[in-house]
Design an enzyme around this catalytic site. Structure first.
Site, PDB file in Angstrom:
ATOM      1  N   HIS A 123       7.344  27.070   4.054  1.00 31.68           N
ATOM      2  CA  HIS A 123       6.318  27.306   5.075  1.00 31.68           C
ATOM      3  C   HIS A 123       5.325  26.144   4.973  1.00 31.68           C
ATOM      4  O   HIS A 123       4.164  26.308   4.639  1.00 31.68           O
ATOM      5  CB  HIS A 123       5.650  28.675   4.861  1.00 31.68           C
ATOM      6  CG  HIS A 123       5.019  29.236   6.099  1.00 31.68           C
ATOM      7  ND1 HIS A 123       5.327  30.482   6.620  1.00 31.68           N
ATOM      8  CD2 HIS A 123       4.083  28.736   6.926  1.00 31.68           C
ATOM      9  CE1 HIS A 123       4.598  30.720   7.701  1.00 31.68           C
ATOM     10  NE2 HIS A 123       3.826  29.678   7.908  1.00 31.68           N
ATOM     11  N   GLU A 168       9.184  27.608  11.382  1.00 32.18           N
ATOM     12  CA  GLU A 168       8.681  26.775  12.481  1.00 32.18           C
ATOM     13  C   GLU A 168       8.851  25.268  12.274  1.00 32.18           C
ATOM     14  O   GLU A 168       7.865  24.524  12.180  1.00 32.18           O
ATOM     15  CB  GLU A 168       7.208  27.096  12.737  1.00 32.18           C
ATOM     16  CG  GLU A 168       6.981  28.544  13.136  1.00 32.18           C
ATOM     17  CD  GLU A 168       5.560  28.818  13.632  1.00 32.18           C
ATOM     18  OE1 GLU A 168       4.705  27.911  13.578  1.00 32.18           O
ATOM     19  OE2 GLU A 168       5.316  29.940  14.087  1.00 32.18           O
ATOM     20  N   ASN A 290       9.065  33.465  16.109  1.00 35.30           N
ATOM     21  CA  ASN A 290       7.613  33.593  16.010  1.00 35.30           C
ATOM     22  C   ASN A 290       7.059  33.345  17.409  1.00 35.30           C
ATOM     23  O   ASN A 290       7.358  32.305  18.013  1.00 35.30           O
ATOM     24  CB  ASN A 290       7.018  32.536  15.077  1.00 35.30           C
ATOM     25  CG  ASN A 290       7.439  32.712  13.625  1.00 35.30           C
ATOM     26  OD1 ASN A 290       8.172  33.633  13.284  1.00 35.30           O
ATOM     27  ND2 ASN A 290       6.967  31.830  12.770  1.00 35.30           N
ATOM     28  N   TYR A 292       3.555  33.382  19.918  1.00 39.06           N
ATOM     29  CA  TYR A 292       2.094  33.497  20.069  1.00 39.06           C
ATOM     30  C   TYR A 292       1.628  33.379  21.522  1.00 39.06           C
ATOM     31  O   TYR A 292       0.802  34.155  21.966  1.00 39.06           O
ATOM     32  CB  TYR A 292       1.376  32.451  19.204  1.00 39.06           C
ATOM     33  CG  TYR A 292       1.471  32.814  17.733  1.00 39.06           C
ATOM     34  CD1 TYR A 292       0.555  33.678  17.158  1.00 39.06           C
ATOM     35  CD2 TYR A 292       2.518  32.336  16.941  1.00 39.06           C
ATOM     36  CE1 TYR A 292       0.653  34.059  15.820  1.00 39.06           C
ATOM     37  CE2 TYR A 292       2.625  32.716  15.605  1.00 39.06           C
ATOM     38  CZ  TYR A 292       1.688  33.588  15.051  1.00 39.06           C
ATOM     39  OH  TYR A 292       1.793  33.972  13.746  1.00 39.06           O
ATOM     40  N   GLU A 363       6.985  36.654  13.453  1.00 40.71           N
ATOM     41  CA  GLU A 363       5.519  36.556  13.515  1.00 40.71           C
ATOM     42  C   GLU A 363       5.048  36.819  14.927  1.00 40.71           C
ATOM     43  O   GLU A 363       5.656  36.344  15.890  1.00 40.71           O
ATOM     44  CB  GLU A 363       5.010  35.137  13.185  1.00 40.71           C
ATOM     45  CG  GLU A 363       4.982  34.766  11.750  1.00 40.71           C
ATOM     46  CD  GLU A 363       4.441  33.338  11.524  1.00 40.71           C
ATOM     47  OE1 GLU A 363       3.628  32.834  12.329  1.00 40.71           O
ATOM     48  OE2 GLU A 363       4.869  32.743  10.529  1.00 40.71           O
TER      49      GLU A 363
HETATM   50  C1  FCB Z   1       2.194  30.095  12.957  1.00 40.99           C
HETATM   51  C2  FCB Z   1       2.380  29.834  11.489  1.00 40.99           C
HETATM   52  C3  FCB Z   1       1.551  30.713  10.605  1.00 40.99           C
HETATM   53  C4  FCB Z   1       0.180  30.984  11.164  1.00 40.99           C
HETATM   54  C5  FCB Z   1       0.257  31.404  12.609  1.00 40.99           C
HETATM   55  C6  FCB Z   1      -1.085  31.706  13.226  1.00 40.99           C
HETATM   56  O1  FCB Z   1       2.480  28.963  13.680  1.00 40.99           O
HETATM   57  O2  FCB Z   1       3.726  30.003  11.121  1.00 40.99           O
HETATM   58  O3  FCB Z   1       1.502  30.122   9.335  1.00 40.99           O
HETATM   59  O4  FCB Z   1      -0.650  29.912  10.958  1.00 40.99           O
HETATM   60  O5  FCB Z   1       0.894  30.425  13.350  1.00 40.99           O
END
Ligand code: FCB
Length: 455
Positions: A123, A168, A290, A292, A363
């Site tokens: 990570h 990532e 992941n 967001y 995530e």
């Molecule tokens: C992702 C990362 C994680 C964290 C989130 C908010 O990109 O994997 O470590 O910082 O964003």
């Protein structure tokens, strides 16, 4: 009236996530070597407020308390990362037994709490000694990564229930090597592309090394999102397509299809690419997304330099990210678009069909600048709304036929948010960094109820 919260399959895996450099602290303890993030944080101006991960949430010492909180939360799995420089301080050669012992204790504590350990091997904390020798620009790093994977797999194969070699890779390539917002802070533009290939090669070699060590249930945690075109105009659609190729398919196609999404990209990669792709596409048991926020992209206008998450893009790119309007934003400034999670899952099922293994959301989460706890409470209604909305969107994707097996909330506790330091708070549990006191937020209680009802 709001629809009732959707039902998830009884064996759906509810999880929470963290990463070593973001929570552990103890950077100089028990023989840990330096990572690129130690170096980066020490450089003035790199991280908000001059923050560093030196202490972070002190998880290295407080993991029993954190695991007790996870047990009370009721999660079935905890996703954490293993710090490569703790296990192999120089990234190659001598193994640090004390580093391995730490993860052994962490894993045992999780098992005793009835929580499945889900381990990420990388990570973002590349050992500094390897970075000095070229880091992910060097093919050698992929081989060193596989050696480290073998060491960890050998020790923990009997107890870790899910494995993710990489987290990532797109962010490491884009922010670490192309734009310089993250460690190691290089600004190589397209010259950073070999770091994508070498990470992917490292992933494939690590999958093989883990399997050889007796590990099973291996995947990846890869960052993906829909890329919306700024308009229906042909040049905007083409620009969005190029962007998606670079941020999504460049990282997923090699793993899931054994090829790069475009011959021009394959031609820019170093080494025996065709041979390497056979390793990179070593079959996985599952694929982790992941998610967001989506991206909105149009054709380059030649106007002011576009910025992505604080990083100025180099001039002359064939696309231009634009701000997404019309959605609420987190305190980090990220648009909150729950349906983007459904769209991301759908774009994977459409693109890969039968070739797609089961998915996990490894995530998803949001940063709000929560108030300090009062009487043991931290009200965070926006975080509750975020996870509620994203889980509903995920349920829609599953109702449309996607095979999604679990969801990991980012993050278990507040932590060091990379270049943004401690200002951003993603946790279900509040951390007072002055005293290291943990206080479960309202979102923690909400998530516990969700998990409890689903059982
Ligand atoms: C992702 C990362 C994680 C964290 C989130 C908010 O990109 O994997 O470590 O910082 O964003």
């Amino acid at each position: 009236m709001t629809e009732p919260f959707p039902a998830f399959p009884p064996d759906f895996l509810w999880g929470a996530a963290s990463a070593a450099y973001q929570v552990e602290g103890a950077v100089d303890e028990d023989g840990r070597g330096r990572s690129v993030w130690d170096t980066f944080c020490a450089e003035p101006g790199r991280v908000e407020g001059g923050d560093t991960g030196a202490v972070a949430a002190d998880h290295y010492h407080r993991f029993p308390e954190d695991i007790a909180l996870l047990r009370d939360l009721g999660v079935g799995a905890y996703r954490f990362s293993i710090a490569w420089p703790r296990v192999v301080p120089d990234g190659a050669g001598a193994v640090n037994p004390a580093g391995l012992d730490f993860y052994d204790r962490l894993v045992d504590e999780l098992c005793a709490a009835g929580i499945a350990p889900a381990a990420t091997l990388f990570h973002w904390d590349t050992p500094q000694a390897l970075e000095d020798a070229g880091g992910w620009l060097s093919r050698d790093t992929a081989a060193r990564f596989a050696e480290y994977a073998a060491v960890v797999g050998d020790r923990l194969h009997d107890r870790v229930r899910m494995w993710m070699p990489l987290n990532e890779p797109v962010v490491v390539t884009m922010f670490g090597y192309a734009l310089g917002q993250h460690a190691p802070g290089r600004e190589l533009g397209f010259e950073a592309l070999p770091t994508a290939h070498h990470q992917l090669l490292g992933h494939g070699l690590a999958v093989q090394a883990l399997r050889a060590a007796g590990c099973s249930n291996i995947g990846i945690a890869s960052n993906h999102s829909p890329v919306w075109a700024a308009s229906d105009a042909e040049e905007d659609v083409a620009a969005a397509d190029t962007y998606s190729t670079l941020v999504n398919w460049l990282f997923a196609d090699p793993v899931l299809r054994g090829r790069y999404p475009a011959p021009e990209l394959a031609a820019l990669m170093p080494g025996p690419v065709v041979e390497d792709l056979k390793v990179i596409s070593t079959p996985l048991d599952w694929f982790g997304i992941n998610y967001y926020q989506p991206a909105l992209v149009g054709a380059a206008t030649g106007g002011s330099t576009p910025v992505v998450e604080g990083a100025m893009l180099p001039p002359g790119l064939p696309f231009e990210p634009r701000p997404i309007e019309g959605y609420p934003r987190t305190d980090f400034g990220w648009p909150v678009v729950p349906d983007g999670l459904r769209e991301t899952v759908a774009m994977f099922t459409d693109r890969y069909g039968e070739a797609l293994p089961p998915l996990y959301i490894t995530e998803s989460g949001c940063s709000y600048h929560d108030p300090d706890p009062v009487d043991g409470r931290v009200p965070d209604p926006d975080r509750v709304a975020y996870h509620d909305g994203h889980l509903r969107a995920l349920a829609r994707a599953m109702a449309d036929g996607a095979d999604v097996r679990g969801y990991f909330a980012w993050a278990a506790t507040d932590n060091f948010e990379w270049a943004a330091g401690y200002r951003e708070r993603f946790g279900l549990v509040h951390v007072d960094y002055a005293t290291q006191t943990r206080t479960p937020k309202d979102s923690y209680h909400w998530y516990r109820d969700v998990i409890g009802r689903a059982r």
